[in-house]
Design a protein around this motif. Structure first.
Motif, PDB file in Angstrom:
ATOM      1  N   CYS A 279      37.157  29.100  33.592  1.00  0.00           N
ATOM      2  CA  CYS A 279      38.612  29.244  33.685  1.00  0.00           C
ATOM      3  C   CYS A 279      39.116  30.484  32.962  1.00  0.00           C
ATOM      4  O   CYS A 279      40.040  31.154  33.446  1.00  0.00           O
ATOM      5  N   LEU A 280      38.535  30.808  31.825  1.00  0.00           N
ATOM      6  CA  LEU A 280      38.986  31.983  31.079  1.00  0.00           C
ATOM      7  C   LEU A 280      38.841  33.260  31.913  1.00  0.00           C
ATOM      8  O   LEU A 280      39.740  34.110  31.927  1.00  0.00           O
ATOM      9  N   GLU A 281      37.710  33.389  32.611  1.00  0.00           N
ATOM     10  CA  GLU A 281      37.507  34.569  33.442  1.00  0.00           C
ATOM     11  C   GLU A 281      38.377  34.512  34.703  1.00  0.00           C
ATOM     12  O   GLU A 281      38.985  35.505  35.094  1.00  0.00           O
ATOM     13  N   TRP A 282      38.445  33.352  35.325  1.00  0.00           N
ATOM     14  CA  TRP A 282      39.212  33.173  36.555  1.00  0.00           C
ATOM     15  C   TRP A 282      40.690  33.463  36.306  1.00  0.00           C
ATOM     16  O   TRP A 282      41.349  34.166  37.069  1.00  0.00           O
ATOM     17  N   TRP A 283      41.216  32.920  35.201  1.00  0.00           N
ATOM     18  CA  TRP A 283      42.641  33.066  34.913  1.00  0.00           C
ATOM     19  C   TRP A 283      43.006  34.505  34.549  1.00  0.00           C
ATOM     20  O   TRP A 283      44.160  34.915  34.722  1.00  0.00           O
ATOM     21  N   TRP A 284      42.046  35.275  34.050  1.00  0.00           N
ATOM     22  CA  TRP A 284      42.374  36.648  33.677  1.00  0.00           C
ATOM     23  C   TRP A 284      42.775  37.461  34.904  1.00  0.00           C
ATOM     24  O   TRP A 284      43.658  38.318  34.822  1.00  0.00           O
ATOM     25  N   TYR A 285      42.151  37.200  36.040  1.00  0.00           N
ATOM     26  CA  TYR A 285      42.521  37.916  37.256  1.00  0.00           C
ATOM     27  C   TYR A 285      43.929  37.536  37.710  1.00  0.00           C
ATOM     28  O   TYR A 285      44.670  38.368  38.264  1.00  0.00           O
ATOM     29  N   GLU A 286      44.332  36.289  37.485  1.00  0.00           N
ATOM     30  CA  GLU A 286      45.701  35.890  37.783  1.00  0.00           C
ATOM     31  C   GLU A 286      46.669  36.592  36.829  1.00  0.00           C
ATOM     32  O   GLU A 286      47.764  36.996  37.229  1.00  0.00           O
ATOM     33  N   PHE A 287      46.271  36.725  35.565  1.00  0.00           N
ATOM     34  CA  PHE A 287      47.075  37.482  34.599  1.00  0.00           C
ATOM     35  C   PHE A 287      47.233  38.924  35.049  1.00  0.00           C
ATOM     36  O   PHE A 287      48.315  39.520  34.927  1.00  0.00           O
ATOM     37  N   MET A 288      46.192  39.479  35.598  1.00  0.00           N
ATOM     38  CA  MET A 288      46.228  40.856  36.100  1.00  0.00           C
ATOM     39  C   MET A 288      47.236  40.987  37.251  1.00  0.00           C
ATOM     40  O   MET A 288      48.024  41.945  37.304  1.00  0.00           O
ATOM     41  N   THR A 289      47.243  40.015  38.160  1.00  0.00           N
ATOM     42  CA  THR A 289      48.165  40.039  39.296  1.00  0.00           C
ATOM     43  C   THR A 289      49.606  39.878  38.825  1.00  0.00           C
ATOM     44  O   THR A 289      50.510  40.581  39.305  1.00  0.00           O
ATOM     45  N   LEU A 290      49.834  38.942  37.889  1.00  0.00           N
ATOM     46  CA  LEU A 290      51.187  38.742  37.368  1.00  0.00           C
ATOM     47  C   LEU A 290      51.691  39.992  36.646  1.00  0.00           C
ATOM     48  O   LEU A 290      52.855  40.375  36.791  1.00  0.00           O
ATOM     49  N   SER A 291      50.820  40.619  35.866  1.00  0.00           N
ATOM     50  CA  SER A 291      51.225  41.831  35.143  1.00  0.00           C
ATOM     51  C   SER A 291      51.580  42.955  36.104  1.00  0.00           C
ATOM     52  O   SER A 291      52.472  43.767  35.817  1.00  0.00           O
ATOM     53  N   ALA A 292      50.905  43.013  37.244  1.00  0.00           N
ATOM     54  CA  ALA A 292      51.205  44.057  38.230  1.00  0.00           C
ATOM     55  C   ALA A 292      52.630  43.946  38.744  1.00  0.00           C
ATOM     56  O   ALA A 292      53.245  44.950  39.137  1.00  0.00           O
ATOM     57  N   GLY A 293      53.194  42.730  38.736  1.00  0.00           N
ATOM     58  CA  GLY A 293      54.559  42.544  39.217  1.00  0.00           C
ATOM     59  C   GLY A 293      55.611  43.121  38.298  1.00  0.00           C
ATOM     60  O   GLY A 293      56.767  43.288  38.705  1.00  0.00           O
ATOM     61  N   TYR A 294      55.248  43.439  37.049  1.00  0.00           N
ATOM     62  CA  TYR A 294      56.199  44.014  36.098  1.00  0.00           C
ATOM     63  C   TYR A 294      56.111  45.534  36.021  1.00  0.00           C
ATOM     64  O   TYR A 294      56.834  46.164  35.250  1.00  0.00           O
ATOM     65  N   THR A 301      52.005  47.814  43.638  1.00  0.00           N
ATOM     66  CA  THR A 301      51.007  47.366  42.664  1.00  0.00           C
ATOM     67  C   THR A 301      50.500  45.961  42.965  1.00  0.00           C
ATOM     68  O   THR A 301      49.306  45.674  42.808  1.00  0.00           O
ATOM     69  N   VAL A 302      51.402  45.071  43.407  1.00  0.00           N
ATOM     70  CA  VAL A 302      50.976  43.716  43.727  1.00  0.00           C
ATOM     71  C   VAL A 302      50.070  43.723  44.962  1.00  0.00           C
ATOM     72  O   VAL A 302      49.077  42.985  45.031  1.00  0.00           O
ATOM     73  N   ALA A 303      50.415  44.578  45.930  1.00  0.00           N
ATOM     74  CA  ALA A 303      49.566  44.689  47.131  1.00  0.00           C
ATOM     75  C   ALA A 303      48.175  45.200  46.757  1.00  0.00           C
ATOM     76  O   ALA A 303      47.163  44.697  47.253  1.00  0.00           O
ATOM     77  N   VAL A 304      48.125  46.198  45.884  1.00  0.00           N
ATOM     78  CA  VAL A 304      46.835  46.727  45.447  1.00  0.00           C
ATOM     79  C   VAL A 304      46.088  45.677  44.627  1.00  0.00           C
ATOM     80  O   VAL A 304      44.857  45.562  44.721  1.00  0.00           O
ATOM     81  N   ALA A 305      46.830  44.901  43.832  1.00  0.00           N
ATOM     82  CA  ALA A 305      46.189  43.820  43.069  1.00  0.00           C
ATOM     83  C   ALA A 305      45.519  42.825  44.011  1.00  0.00           C
ATOM     84  O   ALA A 305      44.412  42.343  43.742  1.00  0.00           O
ATOM     85  N   ALA A 306      46.183  42.534  45.129  1.00  0.00           N
ATOM     86  CA  ALA A 306      45.594  41.621  46.112  1.00  0.00           C
ATOM     87  C   ALA A 306      44.318  42.210  46.710  1.00  0.00           C
ATOM     88  O   ALA A 306      43.331  41.499  46.925  1.00  0.00           O
ATOM     89  N   ILE A 307      44.318  43.521  46.964  1.00  0.00           N
ATOM     90  CA  ILE A 307      43.123  44.179  47.495  1.00  0.00           C
ATOM     91  C   ILE A 307      41.995  44.146  46.464  1.00  0.00           C
ATOM     92  O   ILE A 307      40.829  43.914  46.802  1.00  0.00           O
ATOM     93  N   VAL A 308      42.356  44.352  45.199  1.00  0.00           N
ATOM     94  CA  VAL A 308      41.358  44.312  44.129  1.00  0.00           C
ATOM     95  C   VAL A 308      40.740  42.920  44.030  1.00  0.00           C
ATOM     96  O   VAL A 308      39.515  42.766  43.867  1.00  0.00           O
ATOM     97  N   ILE A 309      41.572  41.880  44.144  1.00  0.00           N
ATOM     98  CA  ILE A 309      41.063  40.514  44.074  1.00  0.00           C
ATOM     99  C   ILE A 309      40.080  40.259  45.210  1.00  0.00           C
ATOM    100  O   ILE A 309      39.010  39.663  45.024  1.00  0.00           O
ATOM    101  N   GLN A 310      40.436  40.722  46.417  1.00  0.00           N
ATOM    102  CA  GLN A 310      39.530  40.551  47.558  1.00  0.00           C
ATOM    103  C   GLN A 310      38.232  41.341  47.356  1.00  0.00           C
ATOM    104  O   GLN A 310      37.147  40.871  47.714  1.00  0.00           O
ATOM    105  N   THR A 311      38.340  42.523  46.757  1.00  0.00           N
ATOM    106  CA  THR A 311      37.157  43.349  46.508  1.00  0.00           C
ATOM    107  C   THR A 311      36.226  42.686  45.498  1.00  0.00           C
ATOM    108  O   THR A 311      35.012  42.585  45.716  1.00  0.00           O
ATOM    109  N   THR A 312      36.800  42.240  44.390  1.00  0.00           N
ATOM    110  CA  THR A 312      35.980  41.605  43.360  1.00  0.00           C
ATOM    111  C   THR A 312      35.399  40.281  43.853  1.00  0.00           C
ATOM    112  O   THR A 312      34.282  39.907  43.473  1.00  0.00           O
ATOM    113  N   SER A 313      36.147  39.574  44.713  1.00  0.00           N
ATOM    114  CA  SER A 313      35.630  38.323  45.265  1.00  0.00           C
ATOM    115  C   SER A 313      34.398  38.586  46.134  1.00  0.00           C
ATOM    116  O   SER A 313      33.426  37.830  46.100  1.00  0.00           O
ATOM    117  N   LEU A 314      34.451  39.669  46.909  1.00  0.00           N
ATOM    118  CA  LEU A 314      33.303  40.028  47.746  1.00  0.00           C
ATOM    119  C   LEU A 314      32.116  40.444  46.883  1.00  0.00           C
ATOM    120  O   LEU A 314      30.984  39.970  47.080  1.00  0.00           O
TER     121      LEU A 314
END
Length: 509
Positions: A279-294, A301-314
């Motif tokens: 959970c600590l590692e999983w939640w950090w990526y959500e923190f990254m996405t939320l921070s991009a919104g600010y 930035t949020v769109a790129v965050a989504a691309i990054v999440i898809q990239t890291t998931s692959l």
């Protein structure tokens, strides 16, 4: 680390167990033949697991693409629901299941099959129990998100998805433990084929429910549940056909009384830190996405965050498969009282992890434009994506060894160490770097990626240090305490071993 329980039993263990195949006091340098043989054994587990994770990734991509076809509101609501269900449900079930991994792999190595079957049933019961409060959260998704001032229309759509995804909690409560059970047995090909066949049906099923029957977002959620259910059915059919199903009865009950509750204590002491680490590692990526919104230009930035999440998931499909492979190999060899072979498995896996990370780095540099264009043609999004992907590739230099190292720690029943590594690296190293670089030094989303890079490098260094300093002979003795006695035939000895192990502060960080 308190060594009192181990010290008290050290002499007794040395006197009672058979001499290990590889003598602890005369270690030998492995030959090239031994290294190649170990690599082959890892490959037999790694390739089917990697295929399974890649196919699962394609399934997730299919669901997201179908949400996009339904409309922007459905895509936003579905994405919000997926993030919420991942954080509050799937990550918990996945993490808790890892608690059975060291017990089962080491028990298979020591031929203590009764303990394996008992652990499997108790893990299923633990996940079903955990699903109850998670279900309440999912049922109340809409008021929770409204409380946090999320858009009401998006929240309503997200709530629809989470309600129809509820059966997935029950399905995964059986599916996750059975996957680890079969992997620890060395049967990884069925995992690959059951997932492949289920995903082949997933695409037409999703189209049928979402578009032909016009169920929309609920149809996509139902299709995902059905796909996992099909995977579970295929696995059970294979186990029934091959006779690899665990026996339905054991002299011990799932909820036993007296000293045998030590089994539950041991399982929980392994499951809870494993869950925290995931959970600590999983939640950090959500923190990254939320921070991009600010950040400035949040739509970019949020769109790129989504691309990054898809990239890291692959990319994550490879290290997570290698992590599971080495966890099985290390656990099995420690259970067999072959500490030198467990050590060799860990070293070979770490070398392979570095090689895989180099491939990921090259891919993110060479293919960054084509990969970015697969998600968006917007020039701003594409430009930022091309700047970010090489940094994500560098992150893989830390992510793959770190994830593999955590697999070594799981196989040797040290999840506390893995959880502490993730806590320190992601939240005490990565988060400050990300926030300072992104907001103080105005690096924007690239600064958040620098924070991820710092976290992955720190985690990899700590994992490598722990593994390098591991006393493998001592870990083999601890494996004897954990699984060395038959769970059904000799209750007193097993209870004592579990009680001693549960007192052990099984960490090295």
């Amino acid at each position: 680390m308190s060594s009192t329980p181990l010290s008290r039993s050290h002499t007794h263990i040395c006197d009672t167990i058979m001499a290990p195949t590889d003598h602890p006091h005369s270690p030998k340098q492995p030959s090239m033949k031994q290294i190649v043989e170990e690599a082959k054994q890892l490959k037999e587990i790694f390739i089917p697991l990697t295929t399974m994770h890649l196919i699962t990734y394609l399934r997730s991509m299919t669901s997201v693409l179908c949400m996009g076809k339904l409309g922007s509101l459905e895509l936003a609501g579905g994405a919000l629901a997926i993030g919420f269900t991942n954080i509050t449900g799937y990550s918990l079930l996945s993490g808790l299941t890892l608690g059975m991994e060291p017990i089962c792999s080491q028990a298979f190595g020591s031929q203590n099959l009764n303990l394996v079957h008992l652990t499997l049933r108790r893990t299923i019961l633990l996940l079903l129990f955990t699903s109850l409060p998670v279900s309440l959260l999912w049922l109340n998704l809409q008021p929770i998100l409204v409380f946090f001032r999320q858009d009401p229309s998006i929240t309503k759509m997200a709530s629809l998805y989470s309600v129809f995804a509820l059966p997935d909690l029950i399905i995964n409560s059986f599916l996750h433990p059975l996957r680890i059970y079969l992997r620890c047995r060395g049967n990884t090909a069925p995992l690959m084929w059951s997932t492949t066949i289920a995903v082949i049906f997933h695409v037409p099923l999703t189209f049928l429910l979402a578009f032909v029957l016009k169920l929309g977002i609920p149809g996509i959620a139902i299709a995902s549940c059905c796909t996992n259910l099909n995977t579970l059915i295929f696995l059970l059919m294979y186990m029934l056909y091959t006779g690899s199903c665990p026996p339905t009865g054991c002299k011990q009950d799932l909820i036993s009384k007296g000293d045998n509750n030590g089994h539950w204590i041991t399982l929980l002491r392994l499951a809870l830190p494993s869950c925290v680490g995931v959970c600590l590692e999983w939640w950090w990526y959500e923190f990254m996405t939320l921070s991009a919104g600010y950040l400035p230009d949040p739509h970019v930035t949020v769109a790129v965050a989504a691309i990054v999440i898809q990239t890291t998931s692959l990319l994550y499909a490879f290290p997570v498969a290698l992590s599971a492979s080495v966890s099985t190999r290390v656990g099995t060899e420690l259970g067999s009282r072959k500490p030198s072979q467990a050590h060799l498995a860990a070293l070979v896996a770490m070398v392979l992890a570095f090689g895989i990370s180099l491939v990921g780095l090259v891919w993110t540099i060479v293919g960054r434009r084509l990969w970015g264009q697969a998600f968006s043609t917007d020039e701003e999004i594409l430009k930022l994506t091309m700047q970010v992907l090489p940094v994500i590739g560098l992150c893989e230099l830390g992510n793959c060894p770190q994830t593999t190292g955590c697999g070594v720690l799981r196989g040797s029943a040290r999840p506390n160490t893995g959880a502490r590594i993730n806590l320190i690296s992601f939240y005490l190293v990565g988060s400050p770097i990300a926030l300072i670089m992104a907001f103080t030094f105005q690096f924007g989303f690239l600064g958040l990626c620098y924070g991820l890079l710092g976290a992955q490098i720190a985690a990899a260094l700590m994992a490598f240090t722990v593994i390098w300093n591991t006393n493998w002979e001592e870990e083999a003795l601890k494996a004897k305490l954990l699984v060395g006695t038959d769970a059904c035939e000799n209750r007193d000895d097993t209870s004592k071993a579990d009680t001693d192990f549960s007192k052990e502060d099984h960490t090295e960080v």
